[in-house]
Motif scaffolding. Sequence first.
Motif, PDB file in Angstrom:
ATOM      1  N   MET A   1       1.581  -5.610  -7.777  1.00  0.00           N
ATOM      2  CA  MET A   1       1.347  -6.908  -7.184  1.00  0.00           C
ATOM      3  C   MET A   1       1.298  -6.804  -5.665  1.00  0.00           C
ATOM      4  O   MET A   1       0.489  -7.478  -5.028  1.00  0.00           O
ATOM      5  CB  MET A   1       2.466  -7.837  -7.656  1.00  0.00           C
ATOM      6  N   GLN A   2       2.174  -5.971  -5.137  1.00  0.00           N
ATOM      7  CA  GLN A   2       2.229  -5.799  -3.691  1.00  0.00           C
ATOM      8  C   GLN A   2       0.937  -5.148  -3.192  1.00  0.00           C
ATOM      9  O   GLN A   2       0.437  -5.517  -2.138  1.00  0.00           O
ATOM     10  CB  GLN A   2       3.447  -4.929  -3.324  1.00  0.00           C
ATOM     11  N   GLU A   3       0.398  -4.200  -3.978  1.00  0.00           N
ATOM     12  CA  GLU A   3      -0.839  -3.542  -3.560  1.00  0.00           C
ATOM     13  C   GLU A   3      -2.000  -4.534  -3.562  1.00  0.00           C
ATOM     14  O   GLU A   3      -2.872  -4.494  -2.693  1.00  0.00           O
ATOM     15  CB  GLU A   3      -1.155  -2.388  -4.509  1.00  0.00           C
ATOM     16  N   VAL A   7      -4.391  -5.526  -0.430  1.00  0.00           N
ATOM     17  CA  VAL A   7      -5.859  -5.447  -0.469  1.00  0.00           C
ATOM     18  C   VAL A   7      -6.461  -6.782  -0.051  1.00  0.00           C
ATOM     19  O   VAL A   7      -7.470  -6.832   0.667  1.00  0.00           O
ATOM     20  CB  VAL A   7      -6.345  -5.029  -1.879  1.00  0.00           C
ATOM     21  N   LEU A   8      -5.867  -7.888  -0.459  1.00  0.00           N
ATOM     22  CA  LEU A   8      -6.382  -9.215  -0.080  1.00  0.00           C
ATOM     23  C   LEU A   8      -6.237  -9.486   1.400  1.00  0.00           C
ATOM     24  O   LEU A   8      -7.012 -10.237   1.979  1.00  0.00           O
ATOM     25  CB  LEU A   8      -5.670 -10.313  -0.867  1.00  0.00           C
ATOM     26  N   LYS A   9      -5.265  -8.863   2.056  1.00  0.00           N
ATOM     27  CA  LYS A   9      -5.041  -9.099   3.479  1.00  0.00           C
ATOM     28  C   LYS A   9      -5.960  -8.261   4.354  1.00  0.00           C
ATOM     29  O   LYS A   9      -6.026  -8.489   5.554  1.00  0.00           O
ATOM     30  CB  LYS A   9      -3.583  -8.802   3.835  1.00  0.00           C
TER      31      LYS A   9
END
Length: 114
Positions: A1-3, A7-9
């Motif tokens: 989830m953190q990855e 990626v979205l940021k």
Amino acid sequence: MQEFLNVLKQPFTLGLLLGLLFFAVATYHLARAKLDLARFRRHLSDKLELEAKNLQDLRQEKERLAAENENLRIKSAQSNGDPHQNLQRELELLARAERHMNLNAPGFAGAWET
């Protein structure tokens, strides 16, 4: 989830999502404009068909009236050659004139009687 959040940021991912959003909005408006254009074309086609039908009806009426006018002109020309018809027409004109004078001139009736 953190990855996934990392990626979205990323600037590339944000730009890609923003571009896809603009593409989706533009595609929606394009499709709507095409539907409106098709509707306007159908409306124009229907209007042109109605006007063509009305124009055809007017032309037929004009041809019918021209033929009727020609027939009346021929009958009128034939009746002008007949002396009996000339006398009848003159008598009709005098009767109309007398009727008109009786209705419009108040003293005419008495003078006509004498």
